[in-house]
Design a protein around this motif. Sequence first.
Motif, PDB file in Angstrom:
ATOM      1  N   ASP A  40       0.840  -1.198   0.000  1.00 40.89           N
ATOM      2  CA  ASP A  40       0.000   0.000   0.000  1.00 40.89           C
ATOM      3  C   ASP A  40       0.873   1.245   0.000  1.00 40.89           C
ATOM      4  OD1 ASP A  40      -2.218  -1.621   0.084  1.00 40.89           O
ATOM      5  OD2 ASP A  40      -2.292  -1.629   2.298  1.00 40.89           O
ATOM      6  N   VAL A  41       0.563   2.182  -0.886  1.00 41.12           N
ATOM      7  CA  VAL A  41       1.300   3.437  -1.002  1.00 41.12           C
ATOM      8  C   VAL A  41       0.512   4.522  -0.288  1.00 41.12           C
ATOM      9  CG1 VAL A  41       2.290   5.131  -2.570  1.00 41.12           C
ATOM     10  CG2 VAL A  41       2.292   2.716  -3.199  1.00 41.12           C
ATOM     11  N   VAL A  42       1.114   5.125   0.704  1.00 43.72           N
ATOM     12  CA  VAL A  42       0.462   6.176   1.487  1.00 43.72           C
ATOM     13  C   VAL A  42       0.966   7.519   0.986  1.00 43.72           C
ATOM     14  CG1 VAL A  42       0.077   7.116   3.783  1.00 43.72           C
ATOM     15  CG2 VAL A  42       0.300   4.641   3.466  1.00 43.72           C
ATOM     16  N   VAL A  43       0.057   8.359   0.552  1.00 41.08           N
ATOM     17  CA  VAL A  43       0.398   9.682   0.027  1.00 41.08           C
ATOM     18  C   VAL A  43       0.122  10.712   1.101  1.00 41.08           C
ATOM     19  CG1 VAL A  43      -0.065  11.388  -1.763  1.00 41.08           C
ATOM     20  CG2 VAL A  43      -0.164   8.952  -2.310  1.00 41.08           C
ATOM     21  N   ASP A  44       1.175  11.468   1.438  1.00 41.34           N
ATOM     22  CA  ASP A  44       1.050  12.520   2.440  1.00 41.34           C
ATOM     23  C   ASP A  44       0.623  13.804   1.742  1.00 41.34           C
ATOM     24  OD1 ASP A  44       1.132  14.135   4.597  1.00 41.34           O
ATOM     25  OD2 ASP A  44       3.251  13.813   5.095  1.00 41.34           O
ATOM     26  N   GLU A  45      -0.642  14.201   1.971  1.00 46.93           N
ATOM     27  CA  GLU A  45      -1.181  15.382   1.294  1.00 46.93           C
ATOM     28  C   GLU A  45      -0.445  16.646   1.722  1.00 46.93           C
ATOM     29  OE1 GLU A  45      -3.247  15.494  -1.089  1.00 46.93           O
ATOM     30  OE2 GLU A  45      -3.770  13.374  -1.117  1.00 46.93           O
ATOM     31  N   ALA A  46      -0.054  16.721   2.998  1.00 45.83           N
ATOM     32  CA  ALA A  46       0.626  17.921   3.476  1.00 45.83           C
ATOM     33  C   ALA A  46       1.976  18.103   2.787  1.00 45.83           C
ATOM     34  CB  ALA A  46       0.816  17.833   4.998  1.00 45.83           C
ATOM     35  N   THR A  47       2.708  17.003   2.688  1.00 46.49           N
ATOM     36  CA  THR A  47       4.020  17.074   2.006  1.00 46.49           C
ATOM     37  C   THR A  47       3.863  17.455   0.539  1.00 46.49           C
ATOM     38  OG1 THR A  47       4.834  15.342   3.502  1.00 46.49           O
ATOM     39  CG2 THR A  47       6.129  15.817   1.532  1.00 46.49           C
ATOM     40  N   THR A  48       2.843  16.876  -0.112  1.00 44.86           N
ATOM     41  CA  THR A  48       2.609  17.193  -1.530  1.00 44.86           C
ATOM     42  C   THR A  48       2.302  18.671  -1.725  1.00 44.86           C
ATOM     43  OG1 THR A  48       1.746  14.955  -1.864  1.00 44.86           O
ATOM     44  CG2 THR A  48       1.253  16.594  -3.547  1.00 44.86           C
ATOM     45  N   LYS A  49       1.447  19.239  -0.842  1.00 43.56           N
ATOM     46  CA  LYS A  49       1.110  20.666  -0.956  1.00 43.56           C
ATOM     47  C   LYS A  49       2.345  21.538  -0.725  1.00 43.56           C
ATOM     48  CE  LYS A  49      -3.756  20.236   0.399  1.00 43.56           C
ATOM     49  NZ  LYS A  49      -4.771  20.610   1.411  1.00 43.56           N
ATOM     50  N   GLU A  50       3.185  21.120   0.225  1.00 43.59           N
ATOM     51  CA  GLU A  50       4.387  21.909   0.516  1.00 43.59           C
ATOM     52  C   GLU A  50       5.322  21.957  -0.696  1.00 43.59           C
ATOM     53  OE1 GLU A  50       8.146  21.914   3.689  1.00 43.59           O
ATOM     54  OE2 GLU A  50       6.552  20.405   3.823  1.00 43.59           O
ATOM     55  N   TRP A  51       5.529  20.815  -1.342  1.00 44.82           N
ATOM     56  CA  TRP A  51       6.397  20.775  -2.519  1.00 44.82           C
ATOM     57  C   TRP A  51       5.813  21.564  -3.692  1.00 44.82           C
ATOM     58  CZ3 TRP A  51      11.272  19.756  -2.741  1.00 44.82           C
ATOM     59  CH2 TRP A  51      11.862  18.913  -1.787  1.00 44.82           C
ATOM     60  N   ARG A  52       4.504  21.510  -3.828  1.00 45.80           N
ATOM     61  CA  ARG A  52       3.863  22.283  -4.906  1.00 45.80           C
ATOM     62  C   ARG A  52       4.032  23.785  -4.684  1.00 45.80           C
ATOM     63  NH1 ARG A  52      -1.879  18.978  -5.823  1.00 45.80           N
ATOM     64  NH2 ARG A  52      -0.938  17.168  -6.901  1.00 45.80           N
ATOM     65  N   SER A  53       3.888  24.210  -3.422  1.00 49.40           N
ATOM     66  CA  SER A  53       4.049  25.638  -3.130  1.00 49.40           C
ATOM     67  C   SER A  53       5.487  26.084  -3.373  1.00 49.40           C
ATOM     68  CB  SER A  53       3.628  25.918  -1.687  1.00 49.40           C
ATOM     69  OG  SER A  53       4.459  25.194  -0.773  1.00 49.40           O
ATOM     70  N   LYS A  54       6.472  25.220  -3.004  1.00 48.75           N
ATOM     71  CA  LYS A  54       7.869  25.562  -3.255  1.00 48.75           C
ATOM     72  C   LYS A  54       8.162  25.662  -4.752  1.00 48.75           C
ATOM     73  CE  LYS A  54       9.873  23.604   0.969  1.00 48.75           C
ATOM     74  NZ  LYS A  54      10.815  22.598   1.521  1.00 48.75           N
ATOM     75  N   LEU A  55       7.576  24.746  -5.538  1.00 46.81           N
ATOM     76  CA  LEU A  55       7.780  24.780  -6.989  1.00 46.81           C
ATOM     77  C   LEU A  55       7.208  26.038  -7.601  1.00 46.81           C
ATOM     78  CD1 LEU A  55       8.756  23.344  -9.553  1.00 46.81           C
ATOM     79  CD2 LEU A  55       6.562  22.153  -9.641  1.00 46.81           C
ATOM     80  N   ALA A  56       6.004  26.436  -7.152  1.00 42.25           N
ATOM     81  CA  ALA A  56       5.379  27.659  -7.666  1.00 42.25           C
ATOM     82  C   ALA A  56       6.203  28.885  -7.303  1.00 42.25           C
ATOM     83  CB  ALA A  56       3.955  27.769  -7.125  1.00 42.25           C
ATOM     84  N   ALA A  57       6.736  28.915  -6.060  1.00 40.34           N
ATOM     85  CA  ALA A  57       7.555  30.052  -5.645  1.00 40.34           C
ATOM     86  C   ALA A  57       8.833  30.130  -6.463  1.00 40.34           C
ATOM     87  CB  ALA A  57       7.872  29.929  -4.144  1.00 40.34           C
ATOM     88  N   TRP A  58       9.408  28.983  -6.731  1.00 37.17           N
ATOM     89  CA  TRP A  58      10.637  28.968  -7.534  1.00 37.17           C
ATOM     90  C   TRP A  58      10.398  29.491  -8.952  1.00 37.17           C
ATOM     91  CZ3 TRP A  58      12.076  25.996 -11.867  1.00 37.17           C
ATOM     92  CH2 TRP A  58      13.422  26.084 -12.203  1.00 37.17           C
ATOM     93  N   LYS A  59       9.264  29.073  -9.567  1.00 33.73           N
ATOM     94  CA  LYS A  59       8.929  29.571 -10.909  1.00 33.73           C
ATOM     95  C   LYS A  59       8.700  31.075 -10.900  1.00 33.73           C
ATOM     96  CE  LYS A  59       6.955  25.297 -12.785  1.00 33.73           C
ATOM     97  NZ  LYS A  59       5.740  24.651 -13.347  1.00 33.73           N
ATOM     98  N   ASN A  60       7.990  31.568  -9.874  1.00 30.08           N
ATOM     99  CA  ASN A  60       7.738  33.011  -9.790  1.00 30.08           C
ATOM    100  C   ASN A  60       9.032  33.787  -9.615  1.00 30.08           C
ATOM    101  OD1 ASN A  60       4.967  32.632 -10.060  1.00 30.08           O
ATOM    102  ND2 ASN A  60       4.654  32.406  -7.849  1.00 30.08           N
ATOM    103  N   GLY A  61       9.970  33.203  -8.813  1.00 30.02           N
ATOM    104  CA  GLY A  61      11.264  33.850  -8.625  1.00 30.02           C
ATOM    105  C   GLY A  61      12.045  33.964  -9.920  1.00 30.02           C
TER     106      GLY A  61
END
Length: 337
Positions: A40-61
């Motif tokens: 069973d693969v457990v997906v951590d929603e909090a970790t996923t959201k954190e990485w997405r926000s970092k990626l968006a910030a990096w693109k904006n930068g």
Amino acid sequence: MKEDWKEYVSFTRKERNGVIVLLVLIVLLSVLPYFIPAPDVVVDEATTKEWRSKLAAWKNGKKGQANQVKERNEEVVAAETRSDSGSYAARATEDHIGLFPFDPNHLTESGWKRLGIPDKVIRTIFNYINKGGQFRKPEDIARIYGMRTPDVKRLMPWVKIAEKSGFTEKSRKMDRNATGTFTRPTVADSGNFTRVTLSPVRRKKYIHIDINTADTSAWMNFPGIGSRLAFRIVQYREKLGGFHSPDQVGETWALPDSTFQKIRPWLQCNTGVFRKLSINTAGIEELKQHPYLRWQLANAIVQYRQQHGPFRSAADLQQIILITPLLITRIAPYIEY
């Protein structure tokens, strides 16, 4: 024979057992994935959201940095434009810039300054003229290193290049007069005018040579022939047994056709071939030394002679498939029967 055939298709008891065990293992490994449950693969929603926000910030930068670079470039260009316009205005006030018709080939330093050209560009212009450069059309001023495009556009309508006195480009070329001799123009200054006269051009004369007796020094008197080419011509003549036509000189290895055409009128063949081949007695080694007869042809000649007897005429040579009519014509002066 039957027993030998059975040896290749029969198996021993150990070999049969090994094949059975191998087949069982293959079946087990093929079926095993269906009986083992997937983890069973457990997906951590909090970790996923954190990485997405970092990626968006990096693109904006990245976009922000690109915009900043673009703005800085625009500011630099604007500053340079303002400085250029300011310097041009300063030059206009200091040097009293004006426009007037001028010949860039004869304009003085003060004249260039009156036109608003910087000192550095003026030095470049005079270096160009002192080294033999000339302005032949108004567009040539754009080729000066450091000349700004606005200055070129501003000055080009006022460029007036004087026509050259004396003879033109066509008259510089050698002309043939009515007597057939070549002449070249010469210039003599007399007062306020230039006089152009024609003086005859002496063409170098060569002497005719006998291509079968001339040595290397005689060949080196011709244009385009050095010691190496002269040696090759003489060596080729020795291998042939002598030239029977001046055109054979053009067959010399590494002799350019343009050079041969220049010396062709001076070549004479006063003496004939001085060495011939006895086709009925010469062996393969002797025949293949001739430039027109290589080993394959020499071998064919000897083999035919051994089978059919001696050659009596050129018609007998035509019986050999490898020998063409053109080759028979070329080797005919060098063969005796």
